[in-house]
Design an enzyme around this catalytic site. Structure first.
Site, mmCIF file in Angstrom:
data_model
loop_
_atom_site.group_PDB
_atom_site.id
_atom_site.type_symbol
_atom_site.label_atom_id
_atom_site.label_comp_id
_atom_site.label_asym_id
_atom_site.label_seq_id
_atom_site.Cartn_x
_atom_site.Cartn_y
_atom_site.Cartn_z
ATOM 1 N N LYS A 182 0.828 -1.211 0.000
ATOM 2 C CA LYS A 182 0.000 0.000 0.000
ATOM 3 C C LYS A 182 0.864 1.264 0.000
ATOM 4 C CE LYS A 182 -2.189 -1.936 3.443
ATOM 5 N NZ LYS A 182 -1.814 -3.336 3.185
ATOM 6 N N ILE A 183 1.884 1.302 0.870
ATOM 7 C CA ILE A 183 2.690 2.523 0.978
ATOM 8 C C ILE A 183 3.685 2.621 -0.186
ATOM 9 C CG2 ILE A 183 4.410 3.733 2.381
ATOM 10 C CD1 ILE A 183 2.969 2.447 4.865
ATOM 11 N N THR B 162 11.297 4.498 6.129
ATOM 12 C CA THR B 162 10.113 4.877 6.921
ATOM 13 C C THR B 162 9.348 3.624 7.321
ATOM 14 O OG1 THR B 162 8.757 5.124 4.930
ATOM 15 C CG2 THR B 162 9.816 7.115 5.762
ATOM 16 N N SER B 163 10.003 2.451 7.229
ATOM 17 C CA SER B 163 9.270 1.210 7.461
ATOM 18 C C SER B 163 9.482 0.678 8.879
ATOM 19 C CB SER B 163 9.649 0.178 6.414
ATOM 20 O OG SER B 163 8.776 -0.913 6.480
ATOM 21 N N ARG B 164 10.577 -0.022 9.105
ATOM 22 C CA ARG B 164 10.931 -0.471 10.452
ATOM 23 C C ARG B 164 12.446 -0.364 10.581
ATOM 24 N NH1 ARG B 164 6.533 0.427 11.610
ATOM 25 N NH2 ARG B 164 4.925 -0.894 12.539
ATOM 26 N N ASP C 91 12.802 7.564 9.536
ATOM 27 C CA ASP C 91 11.675 7.848 10.432
ATOM 28 C C ASP C 91 11.595 6.770 11.503
ATOM 29 O OD1 ASP C 91 9.289 9.375 11.159
ATOM 30 O OD2 ASP C 91 8.173 7.590 10.543
ATOM 31 N N GLU D 59 14.645 2.233 18.578
ATOM 32 C CA GLU D 59 13.798 3.401 18.856
ATOM 33 C C GLU D 59 12.922 3.230 20.095
ATOM 34 O OE1 GLU D 59 11.416 3.393 15.156
ATOM 35 O OE2 GLU D 59 9.665 3.082 16.432
ATOM 36 N N HIS E 263 9.479 8.539 14.150
ATOM 37 C CA HIS E 263 8.336 7.668 13.808
ATOM 38 C C HIS E 263 7.045 8.487 13.701
ATOM 39 C CE1 HIS E 263 7.290 3.154 13.849
ATOM 40 N NE2 HIS E 263 6.379 3.805 13.159
ATOM 41 N N GLN E 264 7.090 9.489 12.849
ATOM 42 C CA GLN E 264 5.931 10.372 12.705
ATOM 43 C C GLN E 264 5.301 10.304 11.310
ATOM 44 O OE1 GLN E 264 8.173 14.384 12.928
ATOM 45 N NE2 GLN E 264 6.655 14.762 11.359
ATOM 46 N N ALA E 265 5.791 9.353 10.479
ATOM 47 C CA ALA E 265 5.292 9.327 9.097
ATOM 48 C C ALA E 265 3.779 9.122 9.041
ATOM 49 C CB ALA E 265 6.013 8.250 8.299
ATOM 50 N N PHE E 266 3.255 8.378 10.008
ATOM 51 C CA PHE E 266 1.815 8.074 10.005
ATOM 52 C C PHE E 266 0.980 9.245 10.527
ATOM 53 C CE2 PHE E 266 0.656 7.803 14.505
ATOM 54 C CZ PHE E 266 1.907 7.906 15.086
HETATM 55 P P1 NAI Z 1 1.874 -3.841 2.875
HETATM 56 O O1 NAI Z 1 1.688 -5.155 3.545
HETATM 57 O O2 NAI Z 1 0.736 -3.252 2.103
HETATM 58 O O3 NAI Z 1 3.139 -3.927 1.874
HETATM 59 C C1 NAI Z 1 4.329 -4.544 2.197
HETATM 60 C C2 NAI Z 1 4.903 -5.098 0.895
HETATM 61 O O4 NAI Z 1 6.201 -5.614 1.183
HETATM 62 C C3 NAI Z 1 4.067 -6.240 0.306
HETATM 63 O O5 NAI Z 1 3.785 -5.973 -1.050
HETATM 64 C C4 NAI Z 1 4.977 -7.456 0.485
HETATM 65 O O6 NAI Z 1 4.807 -8.411 -0.547
HETATM 66 C C5 NAI Z 1 6.344 -6.803 0.432
HETATM 67 N N1 NAI Z 1 7.408 -7.626 0.975
HETATM 68 C C6 NAI Z 1 7.361 -8.523 1.999
HETATM 69 N N2 NAI Z 1 8.561 -9.103 2.175
HETATM 70 C C7 NAI Z 1 9.386 -8.562 1.252
HETATM 71 C C8 NAI Z 1 10.747 -8.752 0.924
HETATM 72 N N3 NAI Z 1 11.498 -9.649 1.584
HETATM 73 N N4 NAI Z 1 11.276 -8.036 -0.087
HETATM 74 C C9 NAI Z 1 10.515 -7.157 -0.783
HETATM 75 N N5 NAI Z 1 9.209 -6.931 -0.514
HETATM 76 C C10 NAI Z 1 8.660 -7.623 0.482
HETATM 77 O O7 NAI Z 1 2.367 -2.844 3.985
HETATM 78 P P2 NAI Z 1 2.304 -1.248 3.966
HETATM 79 O O8 NAI Z 1 1.020 -0.788 4.535
HETATM 80 O O9 NAI Z 1 2.721 -0.739 2.641
HETATM 81 O O10 NAI Z 1 3.443 -0.904 5.052
HETATM 82 C C11 NAI Z 1 4.806 -1.169 4.811
HETATM 83 C C12 NAI Z 1 5.563 -1.041 6.106
HETATM 84 O O11 NAI Z 1 5.571 0.336 6.489
HETATM 85 C C13 NAI Z 1 4.906 -1.759 7.297
HETATM 86 O O12 NAI Z 1 5.378 -3.077 7.382
HETATM 87 C C14 NAI Z 1 5.324 -0.946 8.477
HETATM 88 O O13 NAI Z 1 6.459 -1.557 9.044
HETATM 89 C C15 NAI Z 1 5.714 0.401 7.905
HETATM 90 N N6 NAI Z 1 4.894 1.500 8.398
HETATM 91 C C16 NAI Z 1 5.526 2.588 8.957
HETATM 92 C C17 NAI Z 1 4.795 3.668 9.409
HETATM 93 C C18 NAI Z 1 5.447 4.887 9.984
HETATM 94 O O14 NAI Z 1 4.783 5.723 10.602
HETATM 95 N N7 NAI Z 1 6.745 5.082 9.812
HETATM 96 C C19 NAI Z 1 3.310 3.643 9.374
HETATM 97 C C20 NAI Z 1 2.758 2.483 8.709
HETATM 98 C C21 NAI Z 1 3.525 1.447 8.264
#
Ligand code: NAI
Length: 330
Positions: free
Chosen positions: A154-155, A232-234, A258, A263, A295-298
């Site tokens: 999604k992101i 901005t993921s983990r 982020d 953290e 961690h404010q991206a959301f």
């Molecule tokens: P999502 O589940 O929609 O997309 C994750 C994508 O990563 C999927 O398409 C999946 O197939 C792919 N993926 C899984 N393993 C992989 C690998 N080994 N190599 C390449 N691609 C791989 O998740 P969404 O909503 O897009 O969120 C992504 C990440 O963003 C979350 O896991 C979360 O950790 C992080 N996040 C951070 C926020 C923030 O405030 N900084 C807020 C929301 C999410």
């Protein structure tokens, strides 16, 4: 349901209370993080509501189960902080908010890229001090550059669309390519090809045992000198020590974070009166070409409304049907 809300900030209280006007949960807010010491606070609560740095390992889940808790409602998308196998054994349902605003995170990703590239963080301070010199502020056109998007869920997909809109070439890598990827103009490739060709690498895959330290010394060696890395993921997708070496040698040109591996003991609190104990984080703060947000991206109004709404609906669904569409399977 009687719900114990951990890591509750004033904004959580505001948005969850508002969302509860149309639901009937009994919400009790605790500022503290959930861990083994604080788990007894949840005794007698059917559900706990938690955030990214609450600890839901086996001992904590066991303590929750002993106190009668049957549900964990994550008010976030990621669930890497939950021992799902233990939750299943203890018959605790885990629900999450799979999507609230991918735009919030995607737009923050762009903010980090532009801040780093055009040196906004330094320009802001210079102008306030009457220093209008441009030396050291030189950027580059993003137009025409190659951006690697790792994870096009999604992101990541929103980020890809934004970058294509700026005229970048987008290379992507995902275990499950997005069905509309080619239509919007991105090209999927192996991770090695991405790393070797990208001017900007941005991470949007979840943290799993496979993706832990995805960006390590080996990955950095494959990247172009001067590369920009955005996470901005983990935090643990990046081996921070390796990236610091890359920054010191100049191989890494820009770093935008982020999220940070360690953290949990830093973010979401005002620590400005304390001596920083994390030497790795302290080193990161010394680089002029590193920008870190906590961690404010959301953190947009739209996202908080959606998070609160879905979190409480998840709990209502569990209470009524014993299952929920947003349940995380272990
Ligand atoms: P999502 O589940 O929609 O997309 C994750 C994508 O990563 C999927 O398409 C999946 O197939 C792919 N993926 C899984 N393993 C992989 C690998 N080994 N190599 C390449 N691609 C791989 O998740 P969404 O909503 O897009 O969120 C992504 C990440 O963003 C979350 O896991 C979360 O950790 C992080 N996040 C951070 C926020 C923030 O405030 N900084 C807020 C929301 C999410």
């Amino acid at each position: 349901m009687k719900v114990a809300i951990f890591s509750a900030k004033p904004y959580d209280r505001q948005f969850l209370t508002q969302a509860n006007e149309t639901q009937r949960h009994e919400l009790v807010f605790f500022e503290t993080r959930l861990n083994e010491t604080t788990a007894p606070l949840a005794s007698g609560f059917a559900a706990v509501c938690v955030f990214v740095n609450d600890q839901l390992d086996e001992p904590v889940l066991r303590a929750l189960a002993a106190g009668g808790t049957r549900a964990v409602a994550l008010r976030c998308a990621g669930f890497n902080n939950v021992d799902l196998a233990a939750a299943r054994t203890l018959e605790i349902d885990v629900v999450r908010v799979p999507a609230y605003s991918p735009h919030a995170v995607a737009e923050h990703t762009l903010a980090l890229m532009l801040t780093l590239n055009r040196q906004m963080h330094r320009a802001y301070n210079r102008v306030r001090e009457g220093n209008f010199a441009l030396d050291g502020l030189l950027g580059f056109d993003l137009h025409g550059r190659t951006v690697a998007v790792v994870g096009t869920g999604k992101i990541g997909f929103e980020v890809a669309k934004i970058m294509l809109g700026l005229g970048c070439k987008v290379l992507a890598h995902d275990l499950h390519p997005h069905p509309d990827g080619e239509r919007i103009g991105l090209r999927y490739a192996a991770i090695d090809e991405l790393l070797a060709n990208a001017d900007v690498v941005t991470l949007h895959c979840p943290l799993t045992p496979q993706t832990r330290h995805l960006i390590d010394a080996g990955a950095l060696r494959q990247m172009k000198p001067g590369v920009m890395i955005i996470n901005t993921s983990r935090g643990a997708l990046v081996d921070t020590a390796a990236v610091i070496e890359g920054l010191k040698s100049g191989h890494v040109g820009y770093l935008g974070l982020d999220v940070y591996e360690e953290e949990a003991d830093l973010f979401f609190e005002d620590q400005s009166n304390r001596v920083l104990q994390d030497d790795v984080f302290a080193r990161l703060l010394t680089f002029p070409n590193v920008v870190i947000t906590g961690h404010q991206a959301f953190f947009t109004r739209n996202a908080l409304e959606a998070i609160a709404q879905t979190t409480l609906s998840n709990l209502s669904e569990l209470a009524e049907h014993g299952r929920c569409v947003n349940q995380v399977q272990g």
